[in-house]
Structure formats: C-alpha cells, structure tokens
Scaffold this motif. Structure first.
Motif, PDB file in Angstrom:
ATOM      1  N   ILE A 153      42.424  41.578  54.335  1.00 25.13           N
ATOM      2  CA  ILE A 153      42.756  40.206  54.158  1.00 25.13           C
ATOM      3  C   ILE A 153      41.675  39.526  53.084  1.00 25.13           C
ATOM      4  CG2 ILE A 153      42.400  38.158  55.313  1.00 25.13           C
ATOM      5  CD1 ILE A 153      43.264  39.472  57.699  1.00 25.13           C
ATOM      6  N   GLY A 154      41.088  40.305  52.081  1.00 25.03           N
ATOM      7  CA  GLY A 154      40.368  39.701  51.354  1.00 25.03           C
ATOM      8  C   GLY A 154      41.163  38.444  50.524  1.00 25.03           C
ATOM      9  N   ALA A 155      42.688  38.921  50.287  1.00 23.80           N
ATOM     10  CA  ALA A 155      43.324  37.823  49.639  1.00 23.80           C
ATOM     11  C   ALA A 155      44.332  37.325  51.016  1.00 23.80           C
ATOM     12  CB  ALA A 155      44.349  38.608  48.761  1.00 23.80           C
ATOM     13  N   ASP A 181      40.000  33.314  33.085  1.00 22.36           N
ATOM     14  CA  ASP A 181      40.542  33.795  31.657  1.00 22.36           C
ATOM     15  C   ASP A 181      40.669  35.268  31.507  1.00 22.36           C
ATOM     16  OD1 ASP A 181      41.438  31.319  30.551  1.00 22.36           O
ATOM     17  OD2 ASP A 181      39.582  31.014  29.386  1.00 22.36           O
ATOM     18  N   TYR A 182      39.511  35.885  31.715  1.00 20.67           N
ATOM     19  CA  TYR A 182      39.475  37.459  31.849  1.00 20.67           C
ATOM     20  C   TYR A 182      40.601  38.158  32.330  1.00 20.67           C
ATOM     21  CZ  TYR A 182      37.192  42.060  31.884  1.00 20.67           C
ATOM     22  OH  TYR A 182      36.888  43.459  31.924  1.00 20.67           O
ATOM     23  N   ILE A 183      40.764  37.772  33.634  1.00 17.54           N
ATOM     24  CA  ILE A 183      42.033  38.132  34.405  1.00 17.54           C
ATOM     25  C   ILE A 183      43.415  38.051  33.806  1.00 17.54           C
ATOM     26  CG2 ILE A 183      43.353  37.909  36.523  1.00 17.54           C
ATOM     27  CD1 ILE A 183      40.637  37.082  38.093  1.00 17.54           C
ATOM     28  N   LYS A 184      43.506  36.770  33.121  1.00 17.24           N
ATOM     29  CA  LYS A 184      44.586  36.582  32.260  1.00 17.24           C
ATOM     30  C   LYS A 184      44.645  37.290  30.949  1.00 17.24           C
ATOM     31  CE  LYS A 184      47.433  32.617  30.617  1.00 17.24           C
ATOM     32  NZ  LYS A 184      47.275  31.215  30.541  1.00 17.24           N
ATOM     33  N   GLN A 200      45.806  42.425  37.551  1.00 18.76           N
ATOM     34  CA  GLN A 200      46.483  42.171  39.095  1.00 18.76           C
ATOM     35  C   GLN A 200      45.562  42.505  40.061  1.00 18.76           C
ATOM     36  OE1 GLN A 200      49.337  40.650  39.155  1.00 18.76           O
ATOM     37  NE2 GLN A 200      49.460  40.492  36.896  1.00 18.76           N
ATOM     38  N   PRO A 201      44.529  41.611  40.350  1.00 18.17           N
ATOM     39  CA  PRO A 201      43.715  42.033  41.545  1.00 18.17           C
ATOM     40  C   PRO A 201      44.346  41.589  42.433  1.00 18.17           C
ATOM     41  CG  PRO A 201      42.954  40.065  40.251  1.00 18.17           C
ATOM     42  CD  PRO A 201      43.904  40.698  39.325  1.00 18.17           C
ATOM     43  N   SER A 202      43.937  42.091  43.894  1.00 14.68           N
ATOM     44  CA  SER A 202      44.635  41.779  45.072  1.00 14.68           C
ATOM     45  C   SER A 202      44.798  40.005  45.432  1.00 14.68           C
ATOM     46  CB  SER A 202      43.982  42.418  46.113  1.00 14.68           C
ATOM     47  OG  SER A 202      42.864  41.862  46.472  1.00 14.68           O
ATOM     48  N   PHE A 203      43.920  39.486  44.839  1.00 17.80           N
ATOM     49  CA  PHE A 203      43.995  38.006  44.959  1.00 17.80           C
ATOM     50  C   PHE A 203      43.266  37.193  43.788  1.00 17.80           C
ATOM     51  CE2 PHE A 203      40.513  39.724  47.269  1.00 17.80           C
ATOM     52  CZ  PHE A 203      39.491  39.304  46.827  1.00 17.80           C
ATOM     53  N   GLY A 204      43.289  35.806  43.591  1.00 15.50           N
ATOM     54  CA  GLY A 204      42.611  34.938  42.467  1.00 15.50           C
ATOM     55  C   GLY A 204      43.601  35.150  41.459  1.00 15.50           C
ATOM     56  N   THR A 205      44.859  35.483  41.426  1.00 18.21           N
ATOM     57  CA  THR A 205      45.767  35.104  40.109  1.00 18.21           C
ATOM     58  C   THR A 205      46.721  34.197  40.592  1.00 18.21           C
ATOM     59  OG1 THR A 205      47.274  36.896  40.912  1.00 18.21           O
ATOM     60  CG2 THR A 205      45.843  37.525  39.661  1.00 18.21           C
ATOM     61  N   PHE A 206      46.804  33.344  39.243  1.00 14.69           N
ATOM     62  CA  PHE A 206      47.866  32.095  39.375  1.00 14.69           C
ATOM     63  C   PHE A 206      48.006  31.735  37.715  1.00 14.69           C
ATOM     64  CE2 PHE A 206      43.400  30.725  39.821  1.00 14.69           C
ATOM     65  CZ  PHE A 206      43.086  30.040  38.951  1.00 14.69           C
ATOM     66  N   SER A 265      45.183  30.625  46.129  1.00 17.37           N
ATOM     67  CA  SER A 265      44.747  31.962  45.277  1.00 17.37           C
ATOM     68  C   SER A 265      43.668  31.475  44.459  1.00 17.37           C
ATOM     69  CB  SER A 265      46.155  31.968  44.171  1.00 17.37           C
ATOM     70  OG  SER A 265      47.152  32.532  44.887  1.00 17.37           O
ATOM     71  N   ILE A 266      43.661  30.124  44.181  1.00 18.08           N
ATOM     72  CA  ILE A 266      42.358  29.495  43.230  1.00 18.08           C
ATOM     73  C   ILE A 266      40.994  29.865  43.907  1.00 18.08           C
ATOM     74  CG2 ILE A 266      41.066  27.422  42.345  1.00 18.08           C
ATOM     75  CD1 ILE A 266      44.188  26.358  42.257  1.00 18.08           C
TER      76      ILE A 266
END
Length: 553
Positions: A11-13, A130-133, A138-144, A171-172
C-alpha cells in the motif's frame, strides 16, 4: 488481487493511504524507550517476496526492497481510507488549491531533515518531481502529469497543471523526496542506493540477505525520542509464520494467516490481535461484450443469486463482510454513499428475485435447470488464477450458489498470465477480482467504469457508457466535497441500476500484532492507521511513533 481474500497489496501507494499523529489525535509525547525487561526492539514481518533481500533502497524504483518506504524515505502526505479518505499530513502539513484546481501549493514542515542532518527543502521536493519525469521513471506512486514545479522558498512548493488536478491529489501526496545533492547525477533506473540518506525515523543499521535491522535516528525531525529503538525485519516463509507469531519471534506482521482468529488470536486473546481493515473489495465481473452478460437483467440475476455472507466466512471467518451494492464499503466509505443507497446491502441470496430478473432476460426455471428460449441450460465459466487455491475454492462455492437457481458453472483455473490476457481481450465469461479505494470515490469509479480502462485496471467487464464517462469527467474536475458527493451518488446509481460489476465482499490489509511488550496499536475502535507494516510512510511510521511500552505484569 483476485487471489486470497486476505492477499494484500503493497500500500505504499494504495491511494497514498497515510497517517499523521496531528490528524488523528494520537499522542506524540516522547515515551520511554524500554518495554518490560528493558527491551526496546520490535521484530516485524514486512512480507518480503522471495527468500532473500536485495540491497536496493531506491525509493523511485519498483524493485525497492521493503523497509525503503516509511522507515527511511517518507511521502509528502496521505489519506486514511479507513476514514473515507481523511487527510493526513506528514512532510507536507497542508496544501492550497488555486486557479480552479490548476495550481497547488504545498507547505513543508519546517523541521524536516535528512538523516545526515541537512534540511529537507522545497528544492529537494521539486527536484524529485522533475527527476522522475525527466528520467522517465515509473515508481509505484508519486507520478502525475504537470506543467511546472517550483520551489517558491525553502518550505513552499508550487505545482501548476494544464487542467484541474484535484484527482491527482493522492499521487502528489505519494511523492517520496530524495536529496538533490546525492541524486542529481545518478541514473534513477540503475542506482540501487545501497547506503540511503532519507528523512525517515530509521537508518539502516545492518543489512543481511535474511534480515534488515533499522535503528531509530536520534535527530528525527518529527519526534526526537522514537519509542522503538530497533526494528528487525527478517525474511519469513509463509509456512513458518504462524509458529513464529505464537512464539513471539514476530511481534508485528503483514502476512495473511488462514483462519487467523483460531490459529493466532484465540491462543492468547489478551495479547494476540488481528485486524484486516477494508481497503477495497472483491467483485464479480461479467464480460459485457458477449451475450448473455450484456443483458442487465442477467447481471442483476447473478448478483441476486450470490450469498455474500457465506463467501465472507471462507478462509478467514469473522474478518470480512458483505459489501454495499454501490461497490463502496459502508463502514469505511459511508461518507460518500448517497442516503438512498445507505442500506443497499444484500448479504444473503435472494433466489425469487433472481429468477424474476432472469425471466426478464428470457430464462425460466424448468425442474432444477434455468433454461433459455433455446431450451438449453444457462451455463458459463468462471476463469481463475490456478495458483490461487483459495480463490479457486471460493469460485467453486459461487458455482454451488448459482446451481441453486439452475445455472451450471464450471470453474476454469489457468495461469495468471492467461487470466490477464483473457481479461484484456474479453475472452472469458465471468472473473472475480478486486478494486481499491482512494481519498475520494473518483479513483475507484474510474478504475472500474471508465471506457478507456476496458480490460485493464478493474474495468475487467469492458463496461462502456458515454454518460458514465461524462460523469467521471465531471468528478475528476471537482474539488469541493458537496459536488464530489453529488456526482458520486450518480455513479453509485450506475452500479445499482446497471450492475457493471457485482460487489461481493470486502478485502482487508492483513495485520497481526502482539501487545505483550508494545501497546498503542490501531484497531477497529481507533482506526488511526492502516495496521499493515508494509503500508508505507504515514501508516507504518505513525504506528511506530505511537507505540508505547507495555506495563510489566
């Protein structure tokens, strides 16, 4: 998800389910480090997949090992789905929307710091987003999706969007910041971060292929005196879990234990506890691209023929419940259920009503068979993952229930990959699967009802409706609670009237804990956190910060 009734997600995400002591009223007062006998440690089963632990503490990787999230890296904030999505701050104390949902301002806790003592700043947060983008991670959460992210000052982050972004809130909140000074020249895909510098309450004390040991930071920003000084997280085989729980070798577990009340709780009711709170449900999905499942009366008849109370007692009696037919759980999601549907539960089979619905679709009962206009018995298959023995057994119980209304059902076990393919390509009759809740009903309903999700997410039945898609679009751009409730009520009506999927029973986050040395655990009377130790930053850490030594006998 359509495995064991107690099989859990990481459930981390999971809707960024989270906990903050400030939001729950739980005490954050420093407590003595030692329990009875001077003990200050806790042994936890985090549910490692496989037999060995990989040294990968990259919180931006899908392959990150357990203990990365929460223990060492923290998310911005989350929501308690056990309380209908109640906001729970953590690194971010509050947020503000502006420009009709096209801009959000995040306010960081000014105390937040990294485990090397340096401050965690808005620049670190903006860098991570920005780094993720830029690295296409594609982390399991925190992408938008977003237009721009800016560090306004050391403790304020501003994110702008092309469209209203209210639905992106969970997600934020799931963003897990990393320190820019360490990560700016790293390859986010290849970097395994063996010696993590995070903002969490614990630092890695010892790594082993069979056990991780975490030590509480003396300078943790949120609470200087972390009660549990040492957390040990060994690899635990499912076959040995019950024995280790009974001996006290494991004091907190996120494993699913069959018949947990009998096997664990009843052995020592004073100290042994199990709580599997609802985070979603199991649903029966009909392939609506083919007859007769494209007939709403058939779908309604099948739903009415189900004895949900019997299903709820399979495998783990007393741990699960039947569901509201809107698809939302009355206990945890009741806030969102429209008043007219508050009592829309169907715990037992309603055979007479089912036969009336089947009659509207052209089926009549002749002897012990339900036959169509062609004189043939109504027959179909339930496709199931062969590796999930408990799910196969559940489907066989469903088949017996349908037999009572004259339907012949075969349960067809195949590999998990084949199930995925059949769902994707609509090459099945009926499947059973799960769906989860978020901070608002939007995520749940979009997963299940959006035409663009046909065959994926949880729209396994390939349900398509332009009017429903329009409602989802309205809900996605809604930021006030009254509007969310109003539109959610219309989607609940879709579930009741059109039965795109038949809600069966709740699914829960499995958790067992021993209160002989540590007390302060969440439970049904005080659901301040999801109790599973794998449940991420604000849940698992909120629990560890809230524990206190049990008084010696």
């Amino acid at each position: 998800m359509n495995g064991s009734l107690t099989r859990h997600f990481r459930i981390g995400a999971l809707g960024s389910v989270a906990l903050a002591l400030a939001a729950t009223g739980c005490s954050a007062t420093p407590t003595p480090a030692a329990g009875p006998g001077g003990a200050s440690s806790l042994t936890v089963n985090l549910g490692y997949a496989g037999t060995t632990i990989t040294r990968n503490f990259n919180p931006l990787s899908l392959k990150a090992t357990q203990g990365t999230f929460g223990f060492q890296y923290e998310s911005l904030f989350g929501f308690n789905t056990l309380k209908a999505g109640e906001f729970m701050p953590w690194l971010v104390t509050k947020y503000d929307w502006a420009d009709g949902g096209k801009k959000i301002t995040l306010h960081l806790d000014k105390r937040a710091n990294w485990s090397d003592g340096s401050p965690l700043t808005a620049s670190d947060v903006a860098f991570t987003i920005d780094y993720i983008k830029k690295q296409k991670l594609q982390p399991s959460f925190g992408t938008f999706e977003y237009k721009k992210v800016t560090a306004v000052d050391p403790h304020t982050v501003e994110i702008t969007f092309a469209e209203p972004a209210y639905a992106k809130l969970s997600s934020i909140g799931g963003v897990t910041p990393v320190p820019e000074k360490i990560w700016k020249n790293k390859d986010g895909v290849k970097f395994t971060n063996p010696d993590p510098v995070g903002s969490g309450a614990y630092k890695l004390k010892q790594f082993g292929a069979q056990q991780l040991t975490f030590e509480a930071r003396g300078d943790y920003w949120k609470q200087k005196n972390v009660p549990v000084k040492i957390v040990k997280a060994p690899v635990v085989a499912s076959s040995s879990e019950v024995g280790k729980l009974l001996r006290g070798d494991i004091e907190w577990s996120g494993g699913a234990v069959t018949d947990v009340k009998k096997q664990y709780v009843d052995k020592d009711p004073k100290n042994h506890h199990a709580w599997y709170p609802t985070y979603g449900g199991l649903y029966m999905f009909f392939n609506q691209t083919k007859a007769p499942f494209n007939d709403v009366h058939v779908r309604k008849g099948l739903s009415l023929a189900v004895d949900r109370s019997e299903l709820a007692q399979l495998g783990n009696p007393g741990m699960f419940n039947d569901m509201n037919l809107t698809g939302l759980d009355t206990k945890t999601q009741g806030k969102w259920i429209a008043p007219e549907y508050a009592g829309s539960n169907q715990p037992n089979a309603e055979v007479a009503a089912a036969l009336k619905e089947f009659a509207k679709a052209g089926y009549t009962k002749k002897g012990d068979k339900l036959v169509g206009k062609d004189g043939k018995q109504f027959s179909f298959e339930i496709t199931e993952v062969a590796e999930f023995g408990d799910s196969v057994q559940r489907d066989k119980v469903l088949a017996e229930q349908f037999k009572k209304v004259g339907i012949n059902v075969d349960v067809r076990p195949v590999t998990g990959a084949q199930v995925d393919e059949k769902r994707r390509e609509a090459k099945f009759d009926v499947v059973v699967g799960g769906a989860v809740y978020y901070n608002t009903p939007f995520g749940f309903f979009k997963d299940m009802l959006f035409s663009g999700n046909a065959g994926i997410w949880t729209n396994y039945g390939h349900y398509k409706s332009k009017s429903t898609d329009a409602l989802l679009t309205q809900l996605e751009s809604s930021g006030d609670e009254a509007t969310i409730k109003r539109i959610s009520g219309k989607l609940e009506k879709v579930m009741i009237d059109d039965v795109p999927a038949a809600p069966l029973i709740t699914i829960g986050a499995s958790a067992e804990y021993n209160s002989s040395r540590w007390t302060g655990w969440p439970d049904e009377t005080n659901p301040y956190a999801n109790p599973a130790p794998w449940s991420g930053t604000t849940n698992a850490m909120g629990i560890l910060l809230n524990l206190r030594p049990a008084k010696a006998n």
